[in-house]
Design a protein around this motif. Structure first.
Motif, short mmCIF file in Angstrom:
data_model
loop_
_atom_site.label_atom_id
_atom_site.label_comp_id
_atom_site.label_asym_id
_atom_site.label_seq_id
_atom_site.Cartn_x
_atom_site.Cartn_y
_atom_site.Cartn_z
N PRO A 112 0.82 -1.35 0.08
CA PRO A 112 0.11 -0.11 -0.02
C PRO A 112 0.79 1.39 -0.01
CG PRO A 112 -0.77 -1.49 1.68
CD PRO A 112 0.35 -2.01 1.04
N ALA A 113 0.53 2.11 -0.82
CA ALA A 113 1.29 3.53 -1.03
C ALA A 113 1.62 3.97 0.29
CB ALA A 113 0.92 4.29 -2.12
N TRP A 114 0.61 3.94 1.35
CA TRP A 114 0.53 4.76 2.38
C TRP A 114 1.49 4.10 3.60
CZ3 TRP A 114 -0.82 2.08 6.60
CH2 TRP A 114 -1.57 0.99 6.24
N PHE A 115 1.78 2.74 3.43
CA PHE A 115 2.54 1.98 4.43
C PHE A 115 3.84 2.14 4.54
CE2 PHE A 115 0.99 -1.94 6.75
CZ PHE A 115 2.28 -2.15 7.21
N PRO A 116 4.22 2.98 5.73
CA PRO A 116 5.83 3.12 5.88
C PRO A 116 6.59 2.06 6.29
CG PRO A 116 4.29 3.71 8.05
CD PRO A 116 3.53 3.30 6.64
N GLU A 117 7.68 1.99 5.48
CA GLU A 117 8.70 1.05 5.90
C GLU A 117 9.09 0.83 7.48
OE1 GLU A 117 11.85 1.10 3.34
OE2 GLU A 117 10.67 1.10 1.63
N GLU A 118 9.31 2.01 7.99
CA GLU A 118 9.31 2.01 9.47
C GLU A 118 8.57 1.29 10.36
OE1 GLU A 118 11.15 5.75 7.47
OE2 GLU A 118 9.09 4.61 7.58
N GLY B 9 14.28 -0.05 31.57
CA GLY B 9 15.55 0.21 30.80
C GLY B 9 15.60 -0.53 29.83
N ASP B 10 15.70 -1.95 29.85
CA ASP B 10 15.95 -2.96 28.85
C ASP B 10 14.92 -3.13 28.07
OD1 ASP B 10 18.48 -3.23 29.65
OD2 ASP B 10 18.15 -5.39 30.89
N GLY B 11 13.61 -3.15 28.45
CA GLY B 11 12.40 -3.23 27.84
C GLY B 11 12.03 -2.22 26.64
N LEU B 12 12.51 -0.92 26.84
CA LEU B 12 12.06 0.06 25.95
C LEU B 12 13.47 0.73 25.35
CD1 LEU B 12 9.36 2.08 27.95
CD2 LEU B 12 9.04 0.12 26.16
N ALA B 13 14.59 0.22 25.42
CA ALA B 13 15.77 0.82 24.92
C ALA B 13 15.74 1.06 23.53
CB ALA B 13 17.10 0.20 25.41
N SER B 14 15.33 -0.11 22.66
CA SER B 14 15.46 0.00 21.17
C SER B 14 14.22 1.05 20.77
CB SER B 14 15.30 -1.45 20.73
OG SER B 14 16.18 -2.29 20.98
N GLU B 15 13.18 0.71 21.27
CA GLU B 15 12.01 1.71 21.05
C GLU B 15 12.22 2.91 21.35
OE1 GLU B 15 10.82 -2.72 21.89
OE2 GLU B 15 11.97 -1.26 22.94
N ARG B 16 12.97 3.53 22.40
CA ARG B 16 13.28 4.84 22.30
C ARG B 16 14.02 5.33 21.24
NH1 ARG B 16 14.45 3.40 27.96
NH2 ARG B 16 12.75 4.15 29.40
N ALA B 17 15.06 4.43 20.77
CA ALA B 17 16.08 4.94 19.80
C ALA B 17 15.02 5.24 18.41
CB ALA B 17 17.15 4.03 19.69
N HIS B 18 14.30 4.19 18.26
CA HIS B 18 13.59 4.11 17.20
C HIS B 18 12.60 5.29 17.14
CE1 HIS B 18 11.78 1.98 13.61
NE2 HIS B 18 10.80 2.19 13.91
N ALA B 19 11.92 5.68 18.08
CA ALA B 19 10.66 6.73 18.20
C ALA B 19 11.62 7.89 17.94
CB ALA B 19 10.06 6.60 19.51
N LEU B 20 12.79 8.12 18.54
CA LEU B 20 13.50 9.49 18.60
C LEU B 20 14.30 9.73 17.30
CD1 LEU B 20 14.63 9.54 22.17
CD2 LEU B 20 12.60 10.65 21.22
N ARG B 21 14.81 8.84 16.49
CA ARG B 21 15.74 8.94 15.29
C ARG B 21 14.85 8.55 14.25
NH1 ARG B 21 20.81 5.82 18.13
NH2 ARG B 21 21.10 7.08 20.20
N THR B 22 14.78 7.16 14.24
CA THR B 22 14.00 6.62 12.68
C THR B 22 12.57 7.19 12.60
OG1 THR B 22 15.43 4.67 13.13
CG2 THR B 22 13.61 4.54 11.51
N LEU B 23 11.85 7.25 13.40
CA LEU B 23 10.59 7.71 12.86
C LEU B 23 10.27 9.19 12.54
CD1 LEU B 23 8.17 5.88 15.48
CD2 LEU B 23 8.97 5.10 13.22
N PRO B 24 11.20 10.25 13.21
CA PRO B 24 11.31 11.55 12.51
C PRO B 24 11.73 11.66 11.27
CG PRO B 24 11.90 11.69 14.93
CD PRO B 24 11.91 9.95 14.50
N ARG B 25 12.79 10.73 10.93
CA ARG B 25 13.49 10.72 9.72
C ARG B 25 12.36 10.30 8.65
NH1 ARG B 25 19.10 7.83 11.70
NH2 ARG B 25 19.86 9.81 12.73
N ALA C 102 1.92 10.57 7.67
CA ALA C 102 0.73 10.67 8.73
C ALA C 102 0.53 9.22 9.28
CB ALA C 102 -0.74 10.88 7.98
N ALA C 103 0.80 8.05 8.58
CA ALA C 103 0.70 6.83 9.20
C ALA C 103 1.74 6.56 10.41
CB ALA C 103 0.85 5.88 7.99
N ILE C 104 3.01 7.06 10.21
CA ILE C 104 4.02 7.38 11.11
C ILE C 104 3.62 7.99 12.35
CG2 ILE C 104 6.33 7.87 11.89
CD1 ILE C 104 7.28 7.45 8.94
#
Length: 339
Positions: A148-154, A268-284, A305-307
């Protein structure tokens, strides 16, 4: 390196999918030590698959209904040095197990995961893949359908696939449908947590492999988990999962699942990767979509918008799960898979 392959099945609707998955494992350049098909509390399907696949070890889930119980049952039956997991609606490239095997020469490596690509609606059917039709040389599907054209790879993780932002090398956790572990690590970490991951619950929960990987690293800090993009599988995305309604529901369910994970292993361990993804990859990703829209790709605005919606729904689910708790029947308990 002897590798046992575990596939968990639960419904007759995936009959052709399961057979395609088994056929792809049989076609591996690195021959599997054994194929174990675990059927989740479905006696009729168990009987049919046992008759249809006499060279496969077909067993019933010996634990509580759900994916965690099925995986634990497969580990308990497995005899190989390594246990690999493949989704029942996926097919593996011929070099899948070979890509896993090369890493286990390093004794520090406890697990290896691979790259999962989507078979979007419009791709070859499982029956066609099973019999080798419409395949490129080397086992790659000639068509992967239409994203789907709207579907983000992230957010490809919402359909069980590798997402933008994953980098080959050491990783916090593997994706459960395309992963392998030394069999011995289950004696260290215990099994997959009952109450986390897919079951017959109405919400598409997940994260049983995330919680397991974090728990393994907490109990064995020197153990390494590795992501190798040469270990390729293709995962089928049915039409209903390519819709925005499912996308939102899956994001919300992921938030609920992450709340369960953090209750088990800590934030700490449970959200470490998620924080990095939300703060770096998703804004990009949002910026990329907006730039595409400015250049004339109207779908870029939809991806941006989907992100935004996906992140909001995930955070919402996590907040609900953290504040009120998930129902008692869904709370994790470490069971099974100890040898």
């Amino acid at each position: 390196m002897n590798i046992s392959v575990v596939i968990c099945a639960y419904t007759e609707r995936r009959w052709d999918d399961v057979h395609a998955a088994v056929a792809s494992v049989r076609a591996q350049r690195h021959r599997p030590y054994e194929i174990i098909l675990v059927v989740d509390h479905n006696p009729d399907l168990l009987q049919r698959l046992a008759a249809s696949l006499p060279e496969v070890t077909v067993v019933a889930n010996a634990e509580r209904r759900g994916l965690s119980g099925g995986k634990n049952t497969g580990v308990a039956v497995a005899r190989g040095d390594v246990v690999a997991f493949l989704d029942d609606d996926a097919v593996a490239a011929p070099g899948w197990l070979a890509a896993f095997a090369k890493h286990y020469d390093d004794p520090a490596v406890a697990g290896v995961g691979g790259r999962t690509l989507a078979l979007w609606p419009g791709s070859p059917s499982s029956a066609e893949l099973r019999y080798g039709h419409r395949l490129l040389e080397g086992g790659e599907p000639a068509e992967a359908g239409r994203r789907p054209a709207w579907f983000p790879e992230e957010f490809d993780w919402t359909v069980g696939c590798t997402y933008r932002g994953m980098v080959p090398g050491p990783i916090r956790n593997l994706m459960g449908g395309n992963a392998s572990f030394r069999r011995e690590v289950f004696a260290v970490a215990g099994g997959f947590a009952d109450g986390i991951g897919r079951s017959h619950h109405r919400r598409p929960l997940g994260c049983e492999e995330t919680e397991f990987c974090i728990r393994l690293r907490q109990r064995s800090p020197r153990s390494e988990l590795v992501y190798d993009e040469e270990a390729v599988i293709w995962h089928r995305v049915p039409a209903e999962r390519a819709r925005f309604a499912y996308f939102r529901e899956r994001c919300y369910a992921e938030g609920l699942s992450k709340a369960l994970v953090t209750r088990s292993v800590g934030t700490g361990d449970g959200l470490a990767s998620e924080r990095a993804h939300a703060l770096r990859t998703l804004p990009r990703g949002v910026a990329r979509g907006l730039r595409a829209a400015v250049r004339g790709d109207a779908a870029g605005l939809g991806r941006a918008a989907a992100i935004t919606v996906g992140l909001a729904w995930t955070v919402w689910g996590y907040g609900v799960g953290s504040a009120s708790g998930v129902r008692r029947s869904e709370e994790p308990a470490m069971v099974g898979a100890q040898r």
